[in-house]
Design an enzyme around this catalytic site. Structure first.
Site: not given
Ligand SMILES: NC(=O)c1ccc[n+]([C@@H]2O[C@H](COP(=O)([O-])OP(=O)(O)OC[C@H]3O[C@@H](n4cnc5c(N)ncnc54)[C@H](OP(=O)(O)O)[C@@H]3O)[C@@H](O)[C@H]2O)c1
Length: 176
Positions: A161
Site C-alpha cells: 500500500y
Molecule cells: N481510510 C483512510 O484512512 C484513508 C486515509 C488516507 C487515504 N485514503 C485514500 O482514500 C481513498 C479511498 O479509501 P477508503 O478508505 O474510502 O477505502 P474504501 O472504502 O475501501 O474505498 C475504496 C474504493 O475503491 C474502490 N475500488 C477498489 N478496487 C477497485 C477497482 N479494481 N476498480 C475500481 N474501484 C475499486 C472500492 O470499490 P468497491 O467498494 O466497489 O470495491 C471502493 O469504492 C483511497 O485512495 C485511499 O488510499 C484513505
C-alpha cells in the site's frame, strides 16, 4: 428526503474495474457517447493488502498470498489509476476547465521508502520518472518474493500500500 432524491436524480452510474483495461475503455466510451467530454476525474480507488497473521500455521501459503495481494495492490492503486487517467485525458482535454484529483494517503510520502538510491531517484522528477517508478515496483516485488523487504529497507507493515501510494504521488508530480 425528497430534496436528497431530487439532488441526485440526474446521476448516472457506470461499472469500472480500474485494473481491467477493457472496463476502463468501456467507461471512456460511455462518457464520450453521453457527454462528449470530461470535466473532472477523481481517482479514489485503492485497496490495502492483507497482513500476515502472527500465529499463522501455513506460513508458505500466507507468504504466497501476501505476494499475490501486493501485486494486486500495485495493479489497482498505481497501474489502475494511471491507466484510467491516461485513457480519459483525451476527454478531459475537450473540457474548458479540466481537473484531475488523485486521492492519496500520508503513507504515500517518499520518506517511507528508505531503500538505497530509490528515494533519491524518485525525488528527481524528469522524463525518466515513469520508467524509474516501474523499476522501483519491480524491485519491490522481487524483494518481497525473496523475503528481502527488511534487508533492503522497504516498509514492512502495509508495504505494498505504501509503495503504491508513493508511486502514485510521484506519477502525480509528473502530470503537473
Ligand atoms: N481510510 C483512510 O484512512 C484513508 C486515509 C488516507 C487515504 N485514503 C485514500 O482514500 C481513498 C479511498 O479509501 P477508503 O478508505 O474510502 O477505502 P474504501 O472504502 O475501501 O474505498 C475504496 C474504493 O475503491 C474502490 N475500488 C477498489 N478496487 C477497485 C477497482 N479494481 N476498480 C475500481 N474501484 C475499486 C472500492 O470499490 P468497491 O467498494 O466497489 O470495491 C471502493 O469504492 C483511497 O485512495 C485511499 O488510499 C484513505
Amino acid at each position: 428526503m425528497h430534496g436528497f432524491l431530487q439532488t441526485f436524480s440526474d446521476v448516472l452510474f457506470h461499472q469500472l474495474d480500474v485494473s481491467d483495461p477493457a472496463s476502463v475503455l468501456y467507461l471512456a466510451q460511455f462518457i464520450k457517447t453521453k457527454f462528449g467530454r470530461l470535466d473532472i476525474l477523481v481517482n479514489n480507488a485503492a485497496i490495502l493488502e492483507i497482513e500476515l497473521e502472527p500465529d499463522a500455521t501455513d506460513l508458505l501459503k500466507q507468504v504466497t498470498d501476501l505476494y499475490e495481494m501486493a501485486k494486486e495492490c500495485l495493479n489497482i492503486n498505481y497501474y489502475g489509476t494511471k491507466s484510467v487517467t491516461e485513457t480519459l485525458i483525451p476527454l478531459l482535454q475537450l473540457s474548458l476547465s479540466p481537473n484531475i484529483v488523485n486521492i492519496s494517503a500520508l503513507y504515500g510520502q517518499l520518506n517511507f521508502i528508505h531503500t538505497k538510491n530509490i528515494q533519491k531517484e524518485l525525488s528527481e522528477v524528469d522524463d525518466q520518472t515513469e520508467e524509474k517508478i516501474d523499476q522501483m515496483l519491480q524491485k519491490f516485488l522481487n524483494d518481497m518474493k525473496e523475503n528481502k523487504l527488511e534487508e533492503n529497507e522497504w516498509p514492512t507493515q502495509l508495504a505494498a500500500y505504501k509503495v503504491s501510494e508513493v508511486a502514485l504521488n510521484t506519477y502525480k508530480l509528473k502530470q503537473i
